[in-house]
Design a protein around this motif. Structure first.
Motif, PDB file in Angstrom:
ATOM      1  N   ASN A  92       0.816  -1.207   0.000  1.00 24.72           N
ATOM      2  CA  ASN A  92       0.000   0.000   0.000  1.00 24.72           C
ATOM      3  C   ASN A  92       0.852   1.260   0.000  1.00 24.72           C
ATOM      4  O   ASN A  92       0.605   2.189  -0.777  1.00 24.72           O
ATOM      5  CB  ASN A  92      -0.944  -0.004   1.215  1.00 24.72           C
ATOM      6  CG  ASN A  92      -2.159  -0.853   0.957  1.00 24.72           C
ATOM      7  OD1 ASN A  92      -3.003  -0.493   0.154  1.00 24.72           O
ATOM      8  ND2 ASN A  92      -2.232  -2.009   1.598  1.00 24.72           N
ATOM      9  N   PHE A  93       1.870   1.291   0.865  1.00 24.67           N
ATOM     10  CA  PHE A  93       2.726   2.473   0.920  1.00 24.67           C
ATOM     11  C   PHE A  93       3.420   2.702  -0.419  1.00 24.67           C
ATOM     12  O   PHE A  93       3.441   3.821  -0.944  1.00 24.67           O
ATOM     13  CB  PHE A  93       3.759   2.313   2.044  1.00 24.67           C
ATOM     14  CG  PHE A  93       4.820   3.360   2.027  1.00 24.67           C
ATOM     15  CD1 PHE A  93       4.567   4.639   2.488  1.00 24.67           C
ATOM     16  CD2 PHE A  93       6.087   3.074   1.517  1.00 24.67           C
ATOM     17  CE1 PHE A  93       5.551   5.618   2.452  1.00 24.67           C
ATOM     18  CE2 PHE A  93       7.069   4.039   1.481  1.00 24.67           C
ATOM     19  CZ  PHE A  93       6.804   5.319   1.944  1.00 24.67           C
ATOM     20  N   SER A  94       3.980   1.634  -1.000  1.00 29.17           N
ATOM     21  CA  SER A  94       4.751   1.793  -2.234  1.00 29.17           C
ATOM     22  C   SER A  94       3.872   2.190  -3.405  1.00 29.17           C
ATOM     23  O   SER A  94       4.281   2.989  -4.257  1.00 29.17           O
ATOM     24  CB  SER A  94       5.490   0.498  -2.568  1.00 29.17           C
ATOM     25  OG  SER A  94       6.224   0.035  -1.475  1.00 29.17           O
ATOM     26  N   THR A  95       2.642   1.642  -3.445  1.00 26.34           N
ATOM     27  CA  THR A  95       1.739   2.030  -4.519  1.00 26.34           C
ATOM     28  C   THR A  95       1.390   3.515  -4.407  1.00 26.34           C
ATOM     29  O   THR A  95       1.405   4.250  -5.401  1.00 26.34           O
ATOM     30  CB  THR A  95       0.447   1.186  -4.467  1.00 26.34           C
ATOM     31  OG1 THR A  95       0.795  -0.190  -4.533  1.00 26.34           O
ATOM     32  CG2 THR A  95      -0.480   1.517  -5.616  1.00 26.34           C
ATOM     33  N   GLN A  96       1.106   3.979  -3.187  1.00 24.08           N
ATOM     34  CA  GLN A  96       0.788   5.393  -2.990  1.00 24.08           C
ATOM     35  C   GLN A  96       1.989   6.274  -3.358  1.00 24.08           C
ATOM     36  O   GLN A  96       1.841   7.318  -4.005  1.00 24.08           O
ATOM     37  CB  GLN A  96       0.377   5.632  -1.540  1.00 24.08           C
ATOM     38  CG  GLN A  96      -0.936   4.954  -1.174  1.00 24.08           C
ATOM     39  CD  GLN A  96      -1.265   5.102   0.304  1.00 24.08           C
ATOM     40  OE1 GLN A  96      -0.540   5.750   1.053  1.00 24.08           O
ATOM     41  NE2 GLN A  96      -2.377   4.503   0.719  1.00 24.08           N
ATOM     42  N   TRP A  97       3.151   5.848  -2.948  1.00 24.66           N
ATOM     43  CA  TRP A  97       4.373   6.611  -3.219  1.00 24.66           C
ATOM     44  C   TRP A  97       4.639   6.656  -4.721  1.00 24.66           C
ATOM     45  O   TRP A  97       4.997   7.699  -5.280  1.00 24.66           O
ATOM     46  CB  TRP A  97       5.522   5.946  -2.446  1.00 24.66           C
ATOM     47  CG  TRP A  97       6.902   6.512  -2.556  1.00 24.66           C
ATOM     48  CD1 TRP A  97       8.058   5.789  -2.647  1.00 24.66           C
ATOM     49  CD2 TRP A  97       7.326   7.891  -2.545  1.00 24.66           C
ATOM     50  NE1 TRP A  97       9.147   6.614  -2.703  1.00 24.66           N
ATOM     51  CE2 TRP A  97       8.728   7.917  -2.650  1.00 24.66           C
ATOM     52  CE3 TRP A  97       6.638   9.110  -2.483  1.00 24.66           C
ATOM     53  CZ2 TRP A  97       9.472   9.096  -2.677  1.00 24.66           C
ATOM     54  CZ3 TRP A  97       7.378  10.295  -2.522  1.00 24.66           C
ATOM     55  CH2 TRP A  97       8.770  10.279  -2.611  1.00 24.66           C
ATOM     56  N   ALA A  98       4.411   5.538  -5.409  1.00 29.82           N
ATOM     57  CA  ALA A  98       4.593   5.518  -6.865  1.00 29.82           C
ATOM     58  C   ALA A  98       3.562   6.403  -7.551  1.00 29.82           C
ATOM     59  O   ALA A  98       3.875   7.082  -8.545  1.00 29.82           O
ATOM     60  CB  ALA A  98       4.489   4.086  -7.388  1.00 29.82           C
ATOM     61  N   ALA A 126       5.305  -0.911  -9.527  1.00 26.52           N
ATOM     62  CA  ALA A 126       6.444  -0.373  -8.787  1.00 26.52           C
ATOM     63  C   ALA A 126       6.502  -0.983  -7.387  1.00 26.52           C
ATOM     64  O   ALA A 126       7.581  -1.303  -6.873  1.00 26.52           O
ATOM     65  CB  ALA A 126       6.336   1.146  -8.704  1.00 26.52           C
ATOM     66  N   ALA A 127       5.323  -1.159  -6.782  1.00 21.28           N
ATOM     67  CA  ALA A 127       5.278  -1.735  -5.439  1.00 21.28           C
ATOM     68  C   ALA A 127       5.757  -3.185  -5.435  1.00 21.28           C
ATOM     69  O   ALA A 127       6.330  -3.656  -4.448  1.00 21.28           O
ATOM     70  CB  ALA A 127       3.857  -1.647  -4.881  1.00 21.28           C
ATOM     71  N   LEU A 158      11.342   3.505 -11.051  1.00 22.73           N
ATOM     72  CA  LEU A 158      10.709   4.296 -12.099  1.00 22.73           C
ATOM     73  C   LEU A 158      11.745   4.791 -13.095  1.00 22.73           C
ATOM     74  O   LEU A 158      11.514   4.763 -14.321  1.00 22.73           O
ATOM     75  CB  LEU A 158       9.935   5.476 -11.480  1.00 22.73           C
ATOM     76  CG  LEU A 158       8.694   5.090 -10.671  1.00 22.73           C
ATOM     77  CD1 LEU A 158       8.083   6.314 -10.018  1.00 22.73           C
ATOM     78  CD2 LEU A 158       7.664   4.386 -11.551  1.00 22.73           C
ATOM     79  N   ALA A 159      12.909   5.213 -12.582  1.00 23.91           N
ATOM     80  CA  ALA A 159      13.967   5.687 -13.478  1.00 23.91           C
ATOM     81  C   ALA A 159      14.486   4.539 -14.343  1.00 23.91           C
ATOM     82  O   ALA A 159      14.662   4.689 -15.562  1.00 23.91           O
ATOM     83  CB  ALA A 159      15.105   6.289 -12.653  1.00 23.91           C
TER      84      ALA A 159
END
Lengths: 362, 362, 362
Positions: A92-98, A126-127, A158-159
Motif C-alpha cells: 500500500n505504501f509503495s503504490t501510494q508513493w509511486a 512499482a510496489a 521508475l527511473a
C-alpha cells in the motif's frame, strides 16, 4: 541501522507514515482528478468495455500480491503474521508513493493528473519490486527500515523502467527485466548494506514447520494460478494477449514438473524440498515475461519454463550456500534463485527471440 | 434462550432447517421460473453480455463472503471451525429466505417470479446483514439461535432497505447505510437481547493465537482485495462504475496505511494489534459505499478511508471497553468499530456530498 | 507395487518424470503451434472477445483445482503438505499428458495442432479425473505410483468421454457422468488393485485435527464458490450459460443446507461432522452437471442439490463402513459419496429430463 535503540523508534514508524499520509492527501487535493465523465453514450460504452477488459486482470494481480505473496512469506513460523502484515503495508505504501512520483512527473509535463485503473496498475508494478526485494531480508528488519527501503526503491525503479523500456526500447511485457531482475539485485544490495559482513544463521527465528510450509505453498499456488494475468494485463488485446496467457501457462506447468524432477534429484534422500516447490514452480513465470507476447512456438515457452525451474532449484542447492559462504550475502527467501536466475534466462531468451524473429508480430 | 436445555434442542436445528428446505422447494415449484429463452440472436447476445458483465463481480462477492468473511471470523482458535461453518450455513439460509420473501412480494404485484443473477445478488446482500450482525455474538450462540436471528433480520432488512432507498431516495450504492449501519445496530440489539446485563469476559473460549490471527488476517486480505466488486457491482456501467472501483481502492489503501499509524500510536508498546489490522484495513470500504459512484475528487476517497480507519482503531481501543463497562454491551468481533462508526462517517460524507454537488452526474 | 523397496525407487520418480518432460518438448517442437495471428482488425477483436469470455472461467477452474481441491485434501494433518504437492504435480503431469494424447489424435486426422485456451481446458478436464480418483488412496501411495495411475487413467478417460459424448450423444455439460462417475469407479478400482483385500484402519497416519479440518473446509468453500464456472464454461453463451450458472448456484446452496440437516440427524450427538460438510456441500455441484443447461424449472436444481447432499451424507454414515467391511474397499476421501452417488443421481435426472422435455432448447 541494523540494531535500532529501543525507546524513540517506536514512534518513528507511525509518525513518518502519518506524515506521508498527510502529504499524499495534499498532493491528491492539489493535482489529481478523475477524467471528465463521458458526455456521449458511445464513450460511456467504451469506458465500460475498458473497465471490463482490465478489471478482472487487476483483481487477479491484487490477489497474487496481497494474499499469494503474503502467504508465501509466512514460512518462518514465528514471523508469519508479521510477514503478512509487512507485505500488506509495503504494497500500500509503495503504490501510494509511486502514484505521487508518477503524478509529479506527469504534472510537470501535462498539468492535471487523471487517475484511472491503468495508472493504479503501473503504480502497483512499482510496489511489486519493493515486496520482492525485501524478501532478501525477511524477518530481520523493523517495519520502519522496510519503509525506508521502499521510499528509496520506488524512484530508482521508475527511473530504470523509463531507461530500459522508453529509452532502450526493450520489450518486457511481463516485467522480467524491469521488475524481477531489477528488484532481485536491489534487494541483494539492501541485504549487503544492512548486514554487511555479518554472518547470521540462515533462519534467525526458527525453521519452517510442516504447517508453515503448507501455508507458504498455498501462497505459491495462488501466485501460480494467477500469474498469467500479471504477464498479460498490459498486452495488446487479441492475439498477443492470448499468446501471452498461453505461453505463461505452458512455462509454469513445465516449471512445476521440472521442479519436482530437479528437487528429487538434488536432495540426498530423494524427497521434495518445500522451498524448492514454493519457488521453482514460479520460475517459469518470471522468465517468460520478457517474451510472452512474441510469436514464438509453444515449445519455447515449455523449454524456458523447464530451464528456469532447474536453474532455480540448483541455485537453492548450490549457489545460495556459496554466496553466503564467500560473500556473506544473506538471501532469506532466495530471491536470487526465483527472480535473479530465471530473470536472466528470460532476458537471454528475449535477446535470442528478437535476433531470430525477422519482424515483430503483435 | 441463552442456555438451551441439553436434550431436545439437538433435533431443533435439523428439524426446523429441514422444514424450511421443504417450504423452499414448494415455493419454488409454485412460483419461480427462469425467464423465457431469448428467441432472437441479438437477445441471446445481450444475455451473454449481461452475464459477462455481472458474473465476475458476483464470484468476487461470493469469495468475499464465503471464504474471506469466514476466515476473518476464525480468530478464536477453538471456535474457528464452527465460525467458518456457521457463516457458510447462515449465508445460504439467509439468501434462500430472502429469495422467498422477495419472491412473495414480487408475486403479489406481478405474478410469476423470474430468477436471474441480479435477484440472487440482492438476496445475497440481505444475507450479508445477517453474517455481519451475528459477529456481535460470535462463539456464544447455538446454530439454532443464529437461524432465529437470520429469520428475523432478513424481513426487517428488506423493509428498511425499501424505506431508505425507495421511499427516502437515499443514494447508497455500496450499502453503507442499508447494509453496514443497519446490521451493526441490529447485531448489537441481538447481543443485548440475548445476554442482557450479563458481563462476560471478552473472549469466552480462549484468546487468539498467532496462527488464528494469521488465518483471520488472510480473511481480511481476501475481503480487502475484492471489496471494489462489492461496492461497484450494482453501479451504472461506464464512468460511474469505474469511479466506484477507483474510489474504493483509494479508500481501502488509505485505510490500510492509517490503521498501521493509529494502531502503532495507541498501543502501549508501539506494536500493531492484529484485531486493529483485521478490521481497520476494511473500514474505508464500509464508509465509501454511500458515495463511491458520485463525482467526488479522489482526495475525498483517501480522506474518508483514513478517517474511518482511525475511527475504527480508536473505537477498538476506547469505545468497545467503555460500552462493555457502562452498558454491559458485548461485541465479540467489534462490529460497531468496523460497520457502525465507518458507516456513520460514510453516511455523513454522503450527506455533505449531496449538499455540495450541484447535480448528480452518473 | 504396494510396498516399494527402499533403494532404487527414489530415482524412479525424477527419471521417469524427466523422461516425460523431454518427450513433451519433442512432441511440442514437432507438432504444436499457435494459430496464425489474425490478419484483420475484426478477427483480432473476435479473438479478444473469445479470450475475455473464456479466461475468467478458466482462472476460476484453476483456483478450484490447484488451491481448492489441494486444500480439501489436507485433512490428514501429517500428510497435508504432501497432499497439496501431489495434487499440484498430478494436475500438471496429467494436463500435459492429455495435451499429448489429444494432439496425437488430432494430428493423425488434421495435421498440425493449434493450441488455444479451449484445448488447455479440455486437457485440464482429463486431469480432473485423475485427482478425483487418487482421493481413494490418499496418503497411501508414493508419487511414482500416482503418476502411473495418471498415465493409465488419462487415455481411458479420453476414450470413455469420446464414447459417451460423441458416440452415444449423451448431454453432460458439467461432466457429471464423463468426469465424476467415471473417475469415482476408476479410483475405487485403483484402490482395490493396489490394496486388494488388505484391511487397513481408516486413516493410516492420524486423524484430522480441528486445524486440518478447518483448512480442508476452506478448500471446500473455494470449490463451492467457483463450481458454477466449472459447470458453465463450455456452455453455449447466452441463455444456456446463464441457466447453467443459476442452476449450479441453486443446487449447491440446497446442498449446503441439506448437508447440515442430514449430518445433524445422523450423528449421534447431533453435532456436525466436518467430513460431511467438506463433501456434502459440493454434492449438488457434482449432480447438476448433466442437466445444468437444460430448460428445467429452478425447483429441479434445488431438489437435485438436496437429494444428492442427503445421499452423500448417508453414504459416509452407512455405505462407506459397509463397503470397507464387506468388500475390503478402501476409500480414503469418500469419493464414492461425493462423486459416485451424486453422479448417479445426476445421470438419472438427466435421463428423466431428456424423456420429459419435448425438445431441446439451448
Amino acid at each position: 541501522m541494523a540494531t535500532p535503540p529501543p525507546a524513540w523508534p517506536r514512534r518513528l514508524l507511525p509518525l513518518s507514515l502519518g506524515l506521508f499520509q498527510g502529504a499524499l492527501l495534499l498532493f491528491f487535493a492539489l493535482f489529481v482528478t478523475y477524467g471528465e465523465p463521458s458526455a456521449q453514450k458511445e464513450e460511456a460504452n467504451l469506458v465500460a468495455k475498458q473497465v471490463y477488459s482490465i478489471f478482472p486482470f487487476f483483481q487477479d494481480i491484487q490477489v497474487m500480491l496481497v494474499v499469494g505473496l503474503g502467504l508465501l512469506l509466512t514460512f518462518l513460523p514465528r514471523y508469519g503474521l508479521s510477514a503478512l502484515t509487512h507485505n500488506f503495508l509495503l504494497l500500500n505504501f509503495s503504490t501510494q508513493w509511486a502514484l505521487v512520483l508518477q503524478g509529479l512527473l506527469h504534472h510537470f509535463h501535462h498539468g492535471q493528473v487523471h487517475l484511472d485503473l491503468r495508472n493504479l496498475l503501473t503504480a502497483e508494478f512499482a510496489a511489486v519490486t519493493v515486496v520482492i526485494s525485501v524478501g532478501a531480508v525477511l524477518g530481520r528488519t523493523s517495519p520502519f527500515q522496510l519503509l525506508v527501503v521502499a521510499a528509496c526503491e520506488v524512484p530508482v525503479y521508475l527511473a530504470s523502467e523509463w531507461a530500459i523500456v522508453t529509452q532502450l526500447g526493450v520489450l518486457d511485457v511481463g516485467g522480467t527485466i524491469t521488475i524481477h531482475v531489477f528488484s532481485c539485485y536491489f534487494g541483494l544490495g539492501v541485504s549487503k548494506a544492512l548486514f554487511g559482513a555479518a554472518r547470521w544463521t540462515v533462519h534467525p527465528k526458527e525453521t519452517p514447520t510442516p504447517l508453515s510450509d503448507l501455508l507458504s505453498l498455498v501462497g505459491t499456488l495462488i501466485l501460480w494460478v494467477f500469474w498469467p494475468s500479471f504477464v498479460a494485463v498490459l498486452c495488446q488485446p487479441g492475439d498477443a494477449q492470448h499468446r501471452a496467457i498461453l505461453n505463461t501457462i505452458l512455462a509454469m506447468s513445465a516449471s512445476a514438473v521440472t521442479t519436482v524432477v530437479a528437487s528429487s534429484l538434488t536432495e540426498r534422500d530423494g524427497k521434495l524440498s518445500p522451498s524448492h516447490l514454493q519457488n521453482g514452480s514460479l520460475a517459469g513465470g518470471v522468465a517468460i515475461g520478457a517474451v510472452a507476447d512474441m510469436a514464438l512456438p509453444p515449445v519455447a515457452a515449455l523449454a524456458l519454463g523447464s530451464l528456469s525451474a532447474a536453474a532455480c532449484v540448483l541455485g537453492f542447492r548450490f549457489l545460495t550456500p556459496l554466496l553466503a559462504r564467500k560473500l556473506a550475502l544473506q538471501d532469506q527467501c532466495g530471491i536470487h534463485n526465483l527472480h535473479g536466475l530465471p530473470g536472466i534466462l528470460g532476458a537471454a531468451a528475449s535477446a535470442v527471440a528478437v535476433l531470430v524473429t525477422p519482424e515483430d508480430t503483435s
